[in-house]
Design an enzyme around this catalytic site. Structure first.
Site, mmCIF file in Angstrom:
data_model
loop_
_atom_site.group_PDB
_atom_site.id
_atom_site.type_symbol
_atom_site.label_atom_id
_atom_site.label_comp_id
_atom_site.label_asym_id
_atom_site.label_seq_id
_atom_site.Cartn_x
_atom_site.Cartn_y
_atom_site.Cartn_z
ATOM 1 N N GLU A 144 0.832 -1.217 0.000
ATOM 2 C CA GLU A 144 0.000 0.000 0.000
ATOM 3 C C GLU A 144 0.855 1.251 0.000
ATOM 4 O OE1 GLU A 144 -2.977 0.084 -0.620
ATOM 5 O OE2 GLU A 144 -3.426 -2.041 -0.330
HETATM 6 C C1 FAD Z 1 2.914 -9.346 0.339
HETATM 7 C C2 FAD Z 1 2.596 -8.292 -0.639
HETATM 8 C C3 FAD Z 1 1.286 -8.087 -1.020
HETATM 9 C C4 FAD Z 1 0.984 -7.143 -1.987
HETATM 10 N N1 FAD Z 1 -0.319 -7.027 -2.414
HETATM 11 C C5 FAD Z 1 -0.577 -6.244 -3.496
HETATM 12 C C6 FAD Z 1 -1.861 -6.237 -4.090
HETATM 13 O O1 FAD Z 1 -2.775 -6.928 -3.621
HETATM 14 N N2 FAD Z 1 -2.073 -5.479 -5.170
HETATM 15 C C7 FAD Z 1 -1.106 -4.701 -5.706
HETATM 16 O O2 FAD Z 1 -1.350 -4.038 -6.689
HETATM 17 N N3 FAD Z 1 0.138 -4.680 -5.168
HETATM 18 C C8 FAD Z 1 0.432 -5.430 -4.079
HETATM 19 N N4 FAD Z 1 1.688 -5.445 -3.534
HETATM 20 C C9 FAD Z 1 2.706 -4.627 -4.151
HETATM 21 C C10 FAD Z 1 3.144 -3.465 -3.270
HETATM 22 O O3 FAD Z 1 2.158 -2.500 -3.209
HETATM 23 C C11 FAD Z 1 4.473 -2.946 -3.855
HETATM 24 O O4 FAD Z 1 5.453 -3.896 -3.519
HETATM 25 C C12 FAD Z 1 4.845 -1.593 -3.323
HETATM 26 O O5 FAD Z 1 3.956 -0.623 -3.815
HETATM 27 C C13 FAD Z 1 6.257 -1.210 -3.695
HETATM 28 O O6 FAD Z 1 6.497 -1.394 -5.062
HETATM 29 P P1 FAD Z 1 7.731 -2.244 -5.556
HETATM 30 O O7 FAD Z 1 7.755 -3.516 -4.839
HETATM 31 O O8 FAD Z 1 7.690 -2.292 -7.024
HETATM 32 O O9 FAD Z 1 8.989 -1.450 -5.074
HETATM 33 P P2 FAD Z 1 9.657 -0.197 -5.787
HETATM 34 O O10 FAD Z 1 8.621 0.718 -6.307
HETATM 35 O O11 FAD Z 1 10.689 -0.664 -6.709
HETATM 36 O O12 FAD Z 1 10.319 0.508 -4.541
HETATM 37 C C14 FAD Z 1 11.509 0.001 -3.897
HETATM 38 C C15 FAD Z 1 11.980 0.995 -2.865
HETATM 39 O O13 FAD Z 1 12.271 2.237 -3.510
HETATM 40 C C16 FAD Z 1 11.567 3.301 -2.919
HETATM 41 N N5 FAD Z 1 11.138 4.228 -3.946
HETATM 42 C C17 FAD Z 1 10.487 3.946 -5.091
HETATM 43 N N6 FAD Z 1 10.205 5.058 -5.764
HETATM 44 C C18 FAD Z 1 10.684 6.075 -5.041
HETATM 45 C C19 FAD Z 1 10.683 7.489 -5.202
HETATM 46 N N7 FAD Z 1 10.109 8.064 -6.230
HETATM 47 N N8 FAD Z 1 11.274 8.225 -4.252
HETATM 48 C C20 FAD Z 1 11.826 7.661 -3.187
HETATM 49 N N9 FAD Z 1 11.851 6.338 -2.966
HETATM 50 C C21 FAD Z 1 11.284 5.564 -3.889
HETATM 51 C C22 FAD Z 1 10.398 2.682 -2.202
HETATM 52 O O14 FAD Z 1 10.007 3.442 -1.087
HETATM 53 C C23 FAD Z 1 10.955 1.332 -1.803
HETATM 54 O O15 FAD Z 1 11.592 1.423 -0.563
HETATM 55 C C24 FAD Z 1 1.997 -6.345 -2.539
HETATM 56 C C25 FAD Z 1 3.318 -6.527 -2.116
HETATM 57 C C26 FAD Z 1 3.629 -7.488 -1.192
HETATM 58 C C27 FAD Z 1 5.053 -7.680 -0.794
#
Ligand code: FAD
Lengths: 249, 603
Positions: free
Chosen positions: B446
């Site tokens: 989220e």
């Molecule tokens: C168990 C689990 C359940 C989930 N359930 C759902 C679901 O039901 N539906 C759904 O759609 N998604 C779901 N997700 C996805 C989740 O919302 C994403 O993992 C999350 O939004 C982060 O995206 P990412 O993993 O691609 O990380 P990234 O976007 O690659 O981010 C990695 C890190 O970089 C940082 N970062 C990224 N962009 C920036 C920026 N612009 N400035 C500063 N820092 C930044 C982030 O804070 C983070 O620490 C789930 C994830 C997990 C692990």
């Protein structure tokens, strides 16, 4: 046919009770209270009898403080048609409750009264039996199966050696054991409906019953801590230890 | 089995801290009252204990498996889902006309707290379904509602939110999933074909329900890049027949399951849309407004994630408290007699510190989440329109904090719970290690913590000309004034007042800096979020302490231990944890750029 079901408000079974430091009882401040689990089974059984067309009305009755109204609402959400609270702030002991239920039964004229076999707070296991004696009715305690037909009931009872099935003539008392049924939850729609059901409040004086406690509690203490177990060599060793050390046989 | 929540605390929060009983004076809730709310909570507690808590460890040890055709999960998951649905929780808050009971939002969330505490992973399914159905209620056409809403309310269909893709998580504006409009088939339903991959989709496949309704973000082919081109689609796993029964399989395939640290009994799926002819999808709401619509669900989900954080911490707190009261170990420093009995762990000052810190986080987080839910409530049902607006503004400001503070502090709290048990806490014989793993998700999903920092400092503080920030300041000022009459609270009030003044100053400075140099102005947004979180939590604690103090004055001696505990926890949080904000403020005031200036090649 009417069925009367007495229900008690007790400490919730998930609560770990703590004995008060001064030994006067257990600490009830701020603990979660709910319906005695055996009474839930009793309500469930009564509701099933009504659903099967055997009973016409299920009436829940509780004796105790004003907050027992919550317990009665739960009973009505599970399916009781209406309920009665005999309100009293006195510490009500089994005999007093049995007398109050007798007075209520005199008004309501039920054919079956279903109690829980015991309440999980004091585990007295007395109220149903005392009530049966006061009424001069047959009692089927520790019921695990109930089949009512006409003016008789066949009840399977849990006994030391297993189970026995006996025939009873109505009116009668049943007390429930765990295996009798698995009570349903009060669903949210039924909770809302229960709010509109009738709940009458009476006082012991209205029923002409003296509820003054007859027993006094001298002291309440924690059960002794269980010691560590030991391994026994064989059955002979076990029997010897039970005889000589534990002195239980 | 230990309790899932402290019942007295929950009742305090609902009926003393918040005026939940007073909701019955609102026309929408005229039929309801406290005894109804309490009965709802009792049912929640009973089902959570019997059908959720009971398989929490087993679900963790036996994660769902995909055999290439179907997903297998432990059978208790389905029993739990059915019990939840049959009790009526999925549709309880809907309007009567929708087939609901109009249960207030804050009561629904308080009920959810029992499930979150009992078993976060299994609770994931109903949690997402409630959110997805809310999207339909808000944006669905009458026909869409007719097809999907009833089965989502009675548990035949579940829902998901499908935003994340293998390539896109935080930056949703760049998603690749696309939709192709179909020639109108005459039904007027405006169907599309969806193509693309989604990843991390919780509950994306399971064997609990006969159908799954995916809420999918995709860009209609030809629509602009970025956020403005994103639309929201209903994509069912099975296409419903006109009578609502699930029909043939849609072109949505489970590409695989992900294997996680915690929340194992929630399936985490990779979904392929349109491997064949394209998955049939229906536009939900306005084309191009998909992210905005989804944000409605996400805002609610964010408070929900905060609640998971609060409750996972709460459960561990209660378990470690129970342990500390029972385990005898060692003697106090003043006792030199080796023949004297050992004391219980709770007699050690350091253990009481660990317990008090947990209490301040767990109870503070639960209070904060329920407070936020009461704002959701007020935003919709408060009779006074100015109050509705004010509640909405305050909620905007608080949402990133509710989401982040509860999860982040929750991790620290779960860590301390393990510490209280010592070696036992590290073994799988106790549930503490699982709770610790489960908690770790909350700062990620989220919106990761960093994203909420950007949301707070980059959007919320300047939003609507600062109205959201002002709503927050006004609320704090009111609590500070309420604390003034109580001598014991005056020192707390003074510390908090100074911190808030500092927050004003820092915020104004950072807003200015963002105008000229957004990269620098937002570089330290996460520590701003942390500091703001400490201030919000201190405020929530002071609010509780004011109520506790008032009760002690009004009815001296009644419930003294409970209220004294509240006041002590408020003192602890404000004297021990709030000062952490000053460290962040110093860095923020200097615009300290050490991390920003660090270079890739220097690592
Ligand atoms: C168990 C689990 C359940 C989930 N359930 C759902 C679901 O039901 N539906 C759904 O759609 N998604 C779901 N997700 C996805 C989740 O919302 C994403 O993992 C999350 O939004 C982060 O995206 P990412 O993993 O691609 O990380 P990234 O976007 O690659 O981010 C990695 C890190 O970089 C940082 N970062 C990224 N962009 C920036 C920026 N612009 N400035 C500063 N820092 C930044 C982030 O804070 C983070 O620490 C789930 C994830 C997990 C692990």
């Amino acid at each position: 046919m009417k069925i009367l079901v007495p229900v008690k408000r007790v400490v919730d079974y998930n609560v770990k009770v703590r004995v008060k430091a001064d030994g006067t009882g257990v600490d009830l401040a701020n603990v979660k209270m709910s319906m005695n689990p055996f009474d839930e089974i009793a309500i469930e059984e009564a509701v099933r009898l009504r659903e099967a067309g055997i009973a016409k009305e299920v009436i829940a009755v509780s004796c105790g403080v004003a907050a027992c109204q919550e317990t009665l609402r739960t009973a009505m959400a599970i399916g009781a048609d209406r309920s009665i609270l005999v309100e009293s702030d006195v510490d009500l002991q089994p005999l007093a409750v049995a007398k109050l239920i007798k007075a209520v039964a005199a008004k309501e004229q039920p054919q079956i009264v279903i109690f829980g076999k015991q309440a999980i707070d004091d585990d007295a296991n007395q109220t149903g039996q005392m009530f049966a004696a006061l009424m001069g009715w047959p009692q089927a305690t520790f019921a695990s199966k109930v089949v009512v037909s006409g003016d008789t009931a066949s009840v399977t009872r849990e006994i030391d050696g297993g189970a026995e099935t006996l025939e009873f003539k109505l009116p009668m008392v049943i007390t429930t054991d765990l295996r009798l049924n698995e009570p349903r939850y009060a669903t949210l729609p039924n909770i809302m409906k229960a709010k509109k059901k009738q709940l009458d409040v009476l006082k012991p004086a209205d029923l002409g019953v003296d509820v003054t406690p007859r027993l006094t509690t001298l002291k309440v203490s924690e059960p002794p801590k269980r010691g560590a177990g030991i391994k026994v060599a064989d059955v002979k060793d076990l029997v010897a230890k039970l005889k000589n050390e534990a002195k239980v046989i | 089995m230990a309790e899932l929540l402290n019942d007295r605390d929950l009742k305090f929060l609902l009926y003393e801290f918040l005026d939940t009983a007073g909701l019955s004076s609102r026309a929408r809730y005229g039929e309801q009252s406290r005894d109804v709310f309490d009965a709802v909570l009792d049912t929640a507690c009973a089902i959570a204990q019997e059908h959720f808590a009971a398989h929490n460890a087993e679900g963790d040890a036996n994660e769902p498996e995909f055999d290439g055709t179907v997903v297998h999960m432990i059978a208790q998951t389905k029993t739990a889902w059915d019990a939840f649905a049959q009790a009526g929780f999925l549709a309880a808050h809907w309007d009567i006309e929708e087939g609901g009971l109009q249960l207030p939002e804050v009561v629904l969330r308080a009920a959810m707290a029992f499930f979150c505490s009992a078993n976060a992973a299994t609770t994931g399914y109903p949690f997402l379904t409630i959110g997805a159905a809310n999207l339909l209620r808000a944006f669905g056409t009458p026909q869409q509602k007719k097809l999907y809403l009833a089965p989502m309310g009675d548990g035949r269909y579940a829902g998901t939110m499908a935003l994340t893709e293998p390539g896109q998580g935080s930056a949703l504006g760049d998603i690749k999933t696309y939709a192709v409009a179909q020639e109108d088939d005459g039904s007027g339903s405006g169907s599309y074909r969806i193509f693309g991959q989604k990843m991390f989709i919780s509950g994306g496949d399971q064997n609990l329900t006969e159908n799954i309704v995916h809420m999918v973000l995709a860009r209609v082919k030809g629509d602009p890049q970025g956020v403005k081109g994103i639309s929201l689609f209903i994509v069912p796993k099975r296409l419903p027949n006109p009578d609502g029964s699930p029909g043939e399989r849609n072109d949505v395939a489970l590409a695989g399951l992900l294997h996680k640290m915690g929340w194992r009994n929630t399936t985490s799926t990779v979904l392929s849309f349109g491997e064949k002819q394209g998955a049939v999808g229906y536009l939900l709401g306005k084309r191009g407004s998909g992210l905005g619509h989804m944000f409605q669900m996400m805002n609610e989900a964010r408070i929900g994630v905060g609640l998971f954080g609060a409750c996972i911490a709460y459960r561990a707190y209660l378990l470690s408290l129970e342990y500390a009261r029972e385990r005898a170990q060692g003697r106090l420093p003043s006792c030199k007699d080796p023949l004297s009995p050992q004391v219980k762990l709770i007699q050690h000052a350091d253990i009481r510190r660990l317990l008090l810190a947990q209490k301040s986080i767990a109870e503070g987080a639960l209070a904060l989440c329920l407070f936020a839910s009461s704002l959701v409530e007020d935003q919709h049902s408060h009779p006074d329109s100015a109050c509705r607006t004010q509640a909405g503004h305050l909620l905007e400001f608080l949402t990133p904090i509710v989401k982040s503070w509860c999860g982040k502090q929750g991790c620290l709290s779960n860590d301390m719970a393990i510490q209280v048990l010592g070696g036992s806490g590290y073994t799988r014989d106790y549930p503490l290690e699982q709770l610790y793993r489960d908690q770790r998700l909350n700062p990620i999903h989220e919106g990761a913590e960093g994203i909420h920092g950007l949301d707070l400092l980059g959007r919320k503080v300047v939003m609507l000309d600062g109205a959201c920030y002002r709503a927050f300041r006004a609320s704090i000022a009111a609590t500070l004034a309420e604390a003034a009459p109580y001598a014991a609270l005056q020192p707390l009030q003074a510390v908090l007042e100074r911190s808030v003044a500092k927050l004003d100053e820092i915020t104004a400075g950072l807003i200015e800096l963002q105008k000229n140099d957004p990269d620098r102005g937002l570089a330290n947004a996460t520590i701003y979020l942390d500091a703001a979180g400490r201030i919000v939590a201190s405020w929530i604690w002071l609010k509780q302490a004011v109520i506790a103090s008032a009760c002690l004055v009004k009815n001296p001696g009644s419930d003294e231990a409970f209220y004294a505990g509240k006041i002590q926890a408020a003192r602890y949080y404000i004297e021990w944890e709030l000062p952490g904000a000053s460290v962040s403020f110093d860095l923020l005031a200097q615009n300290n750029a050490i991390p920003l200036d660090m270079r890739d090649e220097w690592f």
